[in-house]
Each structure stands twice: as structure tokens, then as C-alpha cells.
Design a protein around this motif. Structure first.
Motif, short mmCIF file in Angstrom:
data_model
loop_
_atom_site.label_atom_id
_atom_site.label_comp_id
_atom_site.label_asym_id
_atom_site.label_seq_id
_atom_site.Cartn_x
_atom_site.Cartn_y
_atom_site.Cartn_z
N UNK A 187 0.82 -1.22 0.00
CA UNK A 187 0.00 0.00 0.00
C UNK A 187 0.85 1.26 0.00
N UNK A 188 0.41 2.23 -0.77
CA UNK A 188 0.99 3.56 -0.68
C UNK A 188 0.15 4.36 0.31
N UNK A 189 0.59 5.58 0.60
CA UNK A 189 -0.07 6.40 1.62
C UNK A 189 -1.17 7.25 1.00
N UNK A 190 -1.97 6.65 0.17
CA UNK A 190 -3.05 7.41 -0.45
C UNK A 190 -3.66 6.57 -1.54
N UNK A 191 -4.58 7.13 -2.26
CA UNK A 191 -5.23 6.39 -3.32
C UNK A 191 -6.54 5.86 -2.82
N UNK A 192 -6.66 4.57 -2.78
CA UNK A 192 -7.96 4.04 -2.38
C UNK A 192 -7.75 2.76 -1.62
N UNK A 193 -8.78 1.97 -1.55
CA UNK A 193 -8.67 0.76 -0.77
C UNK A 193 -7.85 -0.29 -1.49
N UNK A 194 -7.61 -0.09 -2.78
CA UNK A 194 -6.87 -1.09 -3.54
C UNK A 194 -5.37 -0.91 -3.35
N UNK A 195 -4.66 -1.99 -3.10
CA UNK A 195 -3.21 -1.87 -2.96
C UNK A 195 -2.58 -1.54 -4.32
N UNK A 196 -1.35 -1.01 -4.30
CA UNK A 196 -0.61 -0.78 -5.53
C UNK A 196 -0.33 -2.11 -6.20
#
Lengths: 231, 231
Positions: free
Chosen positions: B38-47
Motif C-alpha cells: 500500500x501507498x499512503x493514499x489512493x484508495x482501498x486497492x493496494x498498488x
DNA sequence: CGCTCGATGTCGCTG
DNA sequence: CAGCGACGTCGAGCG
């Protein structure tokens, strides 16, 4: 990013209503305010979450909640809708914060868009003498991936998929039906192109007079690399 | 569950190929072996991620990797396919493990079923004099959401969606084809009902002689509340 | 901003 | 196990 491991219960209301009974879970709060609730298994999808933009407000439990063992209540409210996630924390087992910075993001390779681009460039894969008319040729129900002309000047509509399934054949069928109403185009031949075509899709396509074309992505990319290297 | 915050790079190969350049991210290893990046933003989906069942093998970097600053390499291999995720850890900023136990899971309550129930109760929305025959009227390829009769006694098949898309029109078309083979029912009229109907779906529906009906969920629910309150 | 479509879709149910 | 429909689908690309 804040990582909290806690016994907690949650409730989501918005497009639907959902409840999470009391259990130990990972709560992730991202820099943009989004919140994820993960269990220790399942898949990449959280049990529950709130997407950005949203705000997090921490409240003290009222007497009733305190009596149930709640030590903190998190109200997560979506900024642009009335979606709401409420988390009751009963026991915090871990709580840490981390500076991650901005992520450069994921670089993908091998999706449908690449296939389309490569096939447009290597339109001869449809057969010698074929000419590209255009990519994303518009119709009333959406764009056809590729429209081409065969050596005799006949129109050819191509639907491209990574994995060729029945859905794709249905989609192409609809396009063909519409395109064939255009007196300037009809008769339009259909080509269903994919890296892999399921037997059922192949049968259906054949039944409808649609040609199947298996695409070798590696080879096509190789061609692309070669041409790129040459110029 | 193991939580690692680290500067890392990653590469996924499987259904596609994808790369993650070096950056600081959260790595979650769940009890079932699944891995999330996971990055520190975006959405519930992992990178990036690997779904269970999969195995995690930790390896020492070779000289080349070590020279690039890699301290550990994680090979995550899916058990049933050749999907593979490789994570290069450059610097570990946090590493903790937690016992979470089994999660009782999410309890959902949806909107989709509610629409069908409301339209069945307010069947007059199809037009004055319509009568409900039954919900979930069975056919060989699955149940039609609603079957009704119009004032002239003609059969009406209704497909309900929250969002009316082309797929839904296709679905209703298949039902109509089957229902119209029943001499006791034919001719069956089709109604495509949804909270919102996409223009393409409307075009296709019209083309096939299917009526479109936009449902006002709030108003229908209001009616329901009113009737509930009255009795 | 809205619309359309692809997705490493995932999830859940049914035959 | 496969097939199929729903999803709090999400997210990108384009007009």
C-alpha cells in the motif's frame, strides 16, 4: 500513514448498509484521510473502508457505548456524499504513524490498450493488404476497437480482448449489427482478436461468421521494439 | 499479520507485468500468506498484491542487488498459477507482527433487492391497470425480476437494475426470447427499469422494442414509508 | 465534470 | 469446478 491494530466493531451506511461485529482488525488511516479495515486473511480488499476525500473525527464514547467497552469512536465521513463509516474501538493493541511520501505509482505492461496499439501498427496481422481506417471507430453504442479495410475494400471491425470470452463476441456482434446498417460500410466483417480465446467464445464467434485471431503479445512487442530500435 | 513499512521496489508478473519503482510503502503479510503493498493514499486497492493461496520466501540479495542497496528480497508465489510478486526491500522502517484471529465477516444489506420489492408493491408505475404476476418469475436461464400483466391481459417482463447498462438490456432480451416461446405468454412486452439508464442502453432497448422506465428510488421509498406508517 | 469501458477486477451464488 | 451476475465495483481516458 497511521496503523492501528485494535478490537473494533464498525458500521457503514451509504450505497448500502453493512455491519462488522467486534473482532481484532488492522485499521489503516492514509495521508489523504482514507480509512481501511483489514482482517487477517481474505484478499486485497478490506472488509470495510472509506475512499478519499473524507474526514475523520474522533469522539469519546457516550455512557452506553462506554458500558459496552468502547474507548473511542471514529466517525469517517465522505466529503462528497453521505457515505459514512463508524468505527468503535474497544481495545487498541498497536498504534504507530509513518511518513511514506508520495508514491511514483505502478507501471503496467500488457493491457488491452497495448494490444490495440500494437495491432493497429501491425494491421497486416489481419491478413496481407489490410489497411487501418481508425482505432476507436465510433458507433451509437460505443467505439469499435479497430476499423480496417481488407484488400478488396471491405470493412473489417475488430474487437480486442486480453482474454477472449463470450462477452467480447457479444460486444462485437452488437457493433457489427449497427455498422452493417451503414450503407457506406456494409457488409462489415468481424474479427475477434485476443491473446487467448476460450473455446466457447470461438464456437459462438464461428457461429456468427466472426473470424478469431490469436495475438502473440510477446512477438508483437518484439516487432514494436525492433521498429523502435530502427528509427 | 505482519506489518512492514519499508523503502521497497516491486515487480509483478502473471496476467500482466507491472513494476513499482523504489518508494516507501506499507507491506502487509496476512495469516493466509497473502501480501499487500500500500501507498499512503489512493484508495482501498493496494498498488500491488498477491492473493491467497500463495507462499512467501525470503532471500538474501545477490551481489548486484546488494550493490543497489537491497537488504532482502521477498518472492511471493501464487500456489495455483505462475503469478509472481517480487519485492526488494531497501530499508525497513517498521516491522511488527500481530495475532488477529478469525474475523466474523461483514453483514450486508443491499439496495438492489429493495428496488425490486418496491416496484412489485408499486406495480402501477408500469402504467395504470398493471397487475403483478410474480417476482423472480422462473425461466430456463434464470428468473426474470418481475412478471406482470397489462390492462389488456398482455404479459410484461421487467428487468430491474440500479444502473441501467447495455448488459441489462441483453439480459432482458434473452428472457424475452425464452418467454415468447411459451404460447400461453407470448407476446411478452419488455420493460427495462433502473434508477438511471445509460443512453446506449436506451438506444439498444428502443431498438429491440423494450420500454425504458426510470425509477425514483427516493420517491418509491417515500411511498413505502407512507404506507408503512399508515398501517 | 460526466460518461464509457477495462480490470492481475473480486465476490458470491448456483448448477 | 465453471459460469454468470453484482459490486459501496475502482480508475483511466476522453469529450
Amino acid at each position: 500513514m497511521r496503523l492501528v491494530v485494535a478490537r473494533c466493531a464498525a458500521r457503514y451506511t451509504g450505497r448500502l448498509t453493512a455491519e462488522l461485529p467486534l473482532a481484532t482488525r488492522l485499521v489503516v488511516v492514509k495521508a489523504d484521510g482514507s480509512v481501511l479495515l483489514h482482517s487477517d486473511g481474505g484478499s486485497y480488499k478490506p472488509l470495510n473502508w472509506m475512499s478519499p476525500p473524507c474526514s475523520l473525527a474522533v469522539a469519546e464514547p457516550d455512557d452506553d457505548a462506554a458500558a459496552r467497552g468502547v474507548v473511542e469512536i471514529w466517525h469517517v465521513q465522505h466529503a462528497k456524499s453521505d457515505d459514512r463509516l463508524e468505527i468503535e474501538l474497544h481495545e487498541v493493541l498497536h498504534d504507530s504513524a509513518h511518513e511514506l511520501g508520495v508514491d511514483p505509482g505502478l507501471v503496467k505492461d500488457g493491457v488491452e490498450a497495448h494490444l490495440q496499439k500494437l495491432l493497429a501498427e501491425q494491421i497486416h496481422l489481419l491478413g496481407a493488404g489490410h489497411v487501418l481506417v481508425r482505432r476507436e471507430y465510433p458507433t451509437a453504442i460505443g467505439p469499435v476497437d479497430i476499423l480496417a479495410k481488407d484488400p478488396a475494400g471491405g470493412a473489417v471491425a475488430v474487437e480486442i480482448k486480453r482474454r477472449g470470452d463470450i462477452d467480447g463476441v457479444e460486444q462485437l456482434t452488437r457493433y457489427l449489427e449497427l455498422l452493417n446498417r451503414d450503407p457506406h460500410l456494409t457488409p462489415v466483417r468481424g474479427v475477434f482478436a485476443a491473446q487467448e480465446i476460450k473455446p466457447q467464445a470461438r464456437v459462438l464467434a464461428h457461429d456468427r461468421g466472426i473470424t478469431c485471431l490469436v495475438l502473440d503479445y510477446e512477438a508483437m512487442r518484439g516487432m514494436d521494439d525492433a521498429s523502435t530500435r530502427l528509427f
